[in-house]
Design a protein around this motif. Structure first.
Motif, mmCIF file in Angstrom:
data_model
loop_
_atom_site.group_PDB
_atom_site.id
_atom_site.type_symbol
_atom_site.label_atom_id
_atom_site.label_comp_id
_atom_site.label_asym_id
_atom_site.label_seq_id
_atom_site.Cartn_x
_atom_site.Cartn_y
_atom_site.Cartn_z
ATOM 1 N N ALA A 294 0.786 -1.200 0.041
ATOM 2 C CA ALA A 294 0.076 0.060 -0.176
ATOM 3 C C ALA A 294 0.700 1.072 -0.132
ATOM 4 C CB ALA A 294 -0.926 -0.018 1.218
ATOM 5 N N ARG A 295 1.994 1.128 0.620
ATOM 6 C CA ARG A 295 2.752 2.565 0.822
ATOM 7 C C ARG A 295 3.906 2.397 -0.328
ATOM 8 N NH1 ARG A 295 5.602 6.360 0.835
ATOM 9 N NH2 ARG A 295 6.803 7.384 2.315
ATOM 10 N N TRP A 296 4.268 1.417 -0.870
ATOM 11 C CA TRP A 296 5.226 1.517 -1.948
ATOM 12 C C TRP A 296 5.028 1.024 -3.345
ATOM 13 C CZ3 TRP A 296 8.891 4.817 -0.880
ATOM 14 C CH2 TRP A 296 9.128 5.165 0.408
ATOM 15 N N TRP A 297 4.160 -0.062 -3.383
ATOM 16 C CA TRP A 297 3.801 -0.564 -4.705
ATOM 17 C C TRP A 297 2.196 -1.042 -4.739
ATOM 18 C CZ3 TRP A 297 8.112 -3.811 -7.273
ATOM 19 C CH2 TRP A 297 7.916 -4.313 -8.652
ATOM 20 N N PRO A 298 1.501 -0.108 -4.961
ATOM 21 C CA PRO A 298 0.042 -0.366 -4.982
ATOM 22 C C PRO A 298 -0.403 -1.534 -6.369
ATOM 23 C CG PRO A 298 0.244 1.854 -4.689
ATOM 24 C CD PRO A 298 1.702 1.343 -4.752
ATOM 25 N N LEU A 299 -1.185 -2.326 -6.060
ATOM 26 C CA LEU A 299 -1.495 -3.149 -7.373
ATOM 27 C C LEU A 299 -2.956 -2.449 -7.525
ATOM 28 C CD1 LEU A 299 -0.270 -6.572 -6.271
ATOM 29 C CD2 LEU A 299 0.787 -4.933 -7.926
ATOM 30 N N ARG A 300 -3.314 -2.666 -9.042
ATOM 31 C CA ARG A 300 -4.417 -1.872 -9.402
ATOM 32 C C ARG A 300 -5.321 -2.926 -10.066
ATOM 33 N NH1 ARG A 300 -1.019 2.247 -9.078
ATOM 34 N NH2 ARG A 300 -1.695 4.121 -7.777
ATOM 35 N N GLU A 301 -4.660 -3.244 -11.481
ATOM 36 C CA GLU A 301 -5.449 -4.196 -12.238
ATOM 37 C C GLU A 301 -4.939 -5.758 -12.397
ATOM 38 O OE1 GLU A 301 -7.655 -2.925 -14.236
ATOM 39 O OE2 GLU A 301 -7.610 -1.031 -13.665
ATOM 40 N N PRO A 302 -6.165 -6.618 -12.516
ATOM 41 C CA PRO A 302 -5.777 -8.174 -12.613
ATOM 42 C C PRO A 302 -4.348 -8.365 -13.596
ATOM 43 C CG PRO A 302 -8.067 -7.764 -12.302
ATOM 44 C CD PRO A 302 -7.461 -6.474 -12.604
ATOM 45 N N GLY A 303 -3.483 -9.132 -12.906
ATOM 46 C CA GLY A 303 -2.349 -9.171 -13.656
ATOM 47 C C GLY A 303 -1.111 -8.555 -13.238
ATOM 48 N N ASP A 304 -1.338 -7.219 -12.652
ATOM 49 C CA ASP A 304 -0.309 -6.678 -11.986
ATOM 50 C C ASP A 304 0.298 -7.435 -10.964
ATOM 51 O OD1 ASP A 304 -1.267 -4.641 -13.717
ATOM 52 O OD2 ASP A 304 -1.879 -3.236 -12.022
ATOM 53 N N ARG A 305 1.714 -7.252 -10.997
ATOM 54 C CA ARG A 305 2.564 -7.884 -10.100
ATOM 55 C C ARG A 305 3.526 -7.182 -9.116
ATOM 56 N NH1 ARG A 305 3.878 -13.741 -11.670
ATOM 57 N NH2 ARG A 305 6.188 -13.244 -10.753
ATOM 58 N N ALA A 306 3.958 -7.280 -8.134
ATOM 59 C CA ALA A 306 4.842 -6.518 -7.391
ATOM 60 C C ALA A 306 5.803 -7.184 -6.696
ATOM 61 C CB ALA A 306 3.941 -5.853 -6.257
ATOM 62 N N GLU A 307 6.878 -7.014 -6.617
ATOM 63 C CA GLU A 307 7.980 -7.809 -5.524
ATOM 64 C C GLU A 307 8.049 -7.049 -4.506
ATOM 65 O OE1 GLU A 307 9.791 -8.574 -9.842
ATOM 66 O OE2 GLU A 307 10.387 -6.973 -8.685
ATOM 67 N N VAL A 308 7.630 -7.807 -3.220
ATOM 68 C CA VAL A 308 7.335 -6.997 -1.963
ATOM 69 C C VAL A 308 8.742 -6.984 -1.260
ATOM 70 C CG1 VAL A 308 6.055 -7.418 0.165
ATOM 71 C CG2 VAL A 308 5.394 -8.515 -1.884
ATOM 72 N N GLY A 309 9.179 -5.462 -1.071
ATOM 73 C CA GLY A 309 10.403 -5.187 -0.958
ATOM 74 C C GLY A 309 10.934 -5.156 0.566
ATOM 75 N N HIS A 310 9.890 -5.379 1.596
ATOM 76 C CA HIS A 310 10.157 -5.114 3.041
ATOM 77 C C HIS A 310 11.662 -6.153 3.420
ATOM 78 C CE1 HIS A 310 8.247 -8.615 4.510
ATOM 79 N NE2 HIS A 310 7.049 -8.132 3.946
ATOM 80 N N PRO A 311 11.736 -7.165 2.934
ATOM 81 C CA PRO A 311 13.044 -7.764 3.443
ATOM 82 C C PRO A 311 14.270 -7.095 2.963
ATOM 83 C CG PRO A 311 11.496 -9.414 2.453
ATOM 84 C CD PRO A 311 11.060 -8.097 1.850
#
Length: 340
Positions: A171-188
């Motif tokens: 939510a803070r750094w890489w909001p996803l909007r449309e189906p198929g959108d991908r994010a690499e969750v960077g908190h590690p």
């Protein structure tokens, strides 16, 4: 039957588990080209930056120089060769790396598997954060789902909902909007970088990596593999490097929360140009007056040009954070400094 796991688990095993890509001591230069391998001028530029840090610290009797994810140790050795005798005599160089110590490395470079408890000097993390394992989340018609992978094939399928920590970071750094959108969750990666800053008593920490910022996140992510100098499918079976670009803006905030007192986020092109690399060709008349010197200068210009190419290594992000000192003025002029 496939053993489906999250990407973070698969990366951890493939890169750092027993027999993993880095655990077994693969030589990075055999698989991908980094600034360290491109030219010794990268180490020379960092040596100039280290001199600036040394001056800001008041030239103490001991200056720590820590390379996190040191690979072969070549960068540390290059900096030692470039700093000059006075600073070299006061340096305490340490390589942080899980691979076995390579032969031929200068004896004075300490080889260790974890970060020192305290650092006064400079920490370098060149292409380290992109190998910190993380999870992948994809937006589906039913909401965000953690992507699971078969380590043997790289096949994927949707898993359960992301954790609360993952959702907060997205939510803070890489909001996803449309189906198929991908994010690499960077908190590690944020946590890994914060652990560096917390150990920095006074000095500078520099992270250099493939990167992106919130304004330009890639819609489908950046996960990929490298083997034998080529890009290959990201199959986390230990046969190749697995990497994903770094959200350096998120790491910057994590560093500030961990104690960084000044931050500079810029590109390698701007940072290295500020440190004296121009890629400028020597004048043509030099070929007549000093043919050997001309050839050497031409080679140097070519190496510098590769390091600052905005479509290649020069496009890497540079996150520079200081504790107890200012970011050196020579770098602060490369972009707007954000003091805290």
């Amino acid at each position: 039957m496939a053993a489906w796991v999250s990407w973070r688990t698969a990366m951890e095993r493939a890169l750092y588990g027993e027999g993993g890509f880095y655990r077994r001591g693969e030589n990075p230069a055999d698989h991908f080209r980094t600034s360290v391998h491109a030219s010794p001028r990268f180490a020379e530029a960092l040596a100039r930056l280290l001199h600036e840090v040394d001056d800001a610290l008041g030239r103490p009797p001991r200056v720590d120089l820590v390379d996190v994810g040191a690979g072969s140790g070549r960068l540390l050795a290059g900096i030692l060769d470039a700093v000059g005798p006075d600073l070299a005599a006061r340096l305490a160089p340490a390589a942080v790396e899980i691979a076995p110590r390579p032969s031929g490395l200068p004896d004075r470079i300490a080889w260790r598997g974890d970060l020192p408890d305290a650092v006064t000097g400079m920490v370098i993390a060149n292409e380290w954060l992109d190998n910190v394992p993380l999870d992948v989340v994809e937006q589906t018609s039913s909401g965000p789902r953690t992507v699971l992978v078969d380590p043997a094939t790289g096949d994927e399928r949707p898993g359960g909902e992301p954790s609360a920590e993952d959702r907060r970071w997205l939510a803070r750094w890489w909001p996803l909007r449309e189906p198929g959108d991908r994010a690499e969750v960077g908190h590690p990666r944020c946590g890994a970088w914060a652990s560096v800053i917390r150990r920095l008593r006074r000095g500078l920490a520099v992270a250099v990596d493939y990167s992106h910022t919130r304004a330009s996140r890639p819609v489908y992510g950046t996960l990929c593999g490298y083997r034998d100098g080529a890009t290959v499918p990201a199959v986390p079976d230990g046969s190749c490097d697995i990497t994903a670009h770094v959200a350096l803006d998120a790491c910057a905030e994590a560093g500030e929360e961990a104690g960084a007192t000044a931050t500079l986020l810029t590109t390698q092109r701007e940072a290295l140009r500020a440190l004296g690399l121009t890629g400028r060709r020597p004048p043509a008349e030099m070929a007549r007056s000093d043919p050997r010197g001309y050839v050497a200068a031409l080679c140097a210009a070519g190496e510098e040009a590769e390091l600052i190419d905005p479509d290649g290594l020069g496009g890497f992000g540079w996150l520079t954070q200081a504790v107890g000192i200012d970011v050196p003025a020579v770098l602060a002029e490369a972009a707007s400094l954000q003091p805290h």
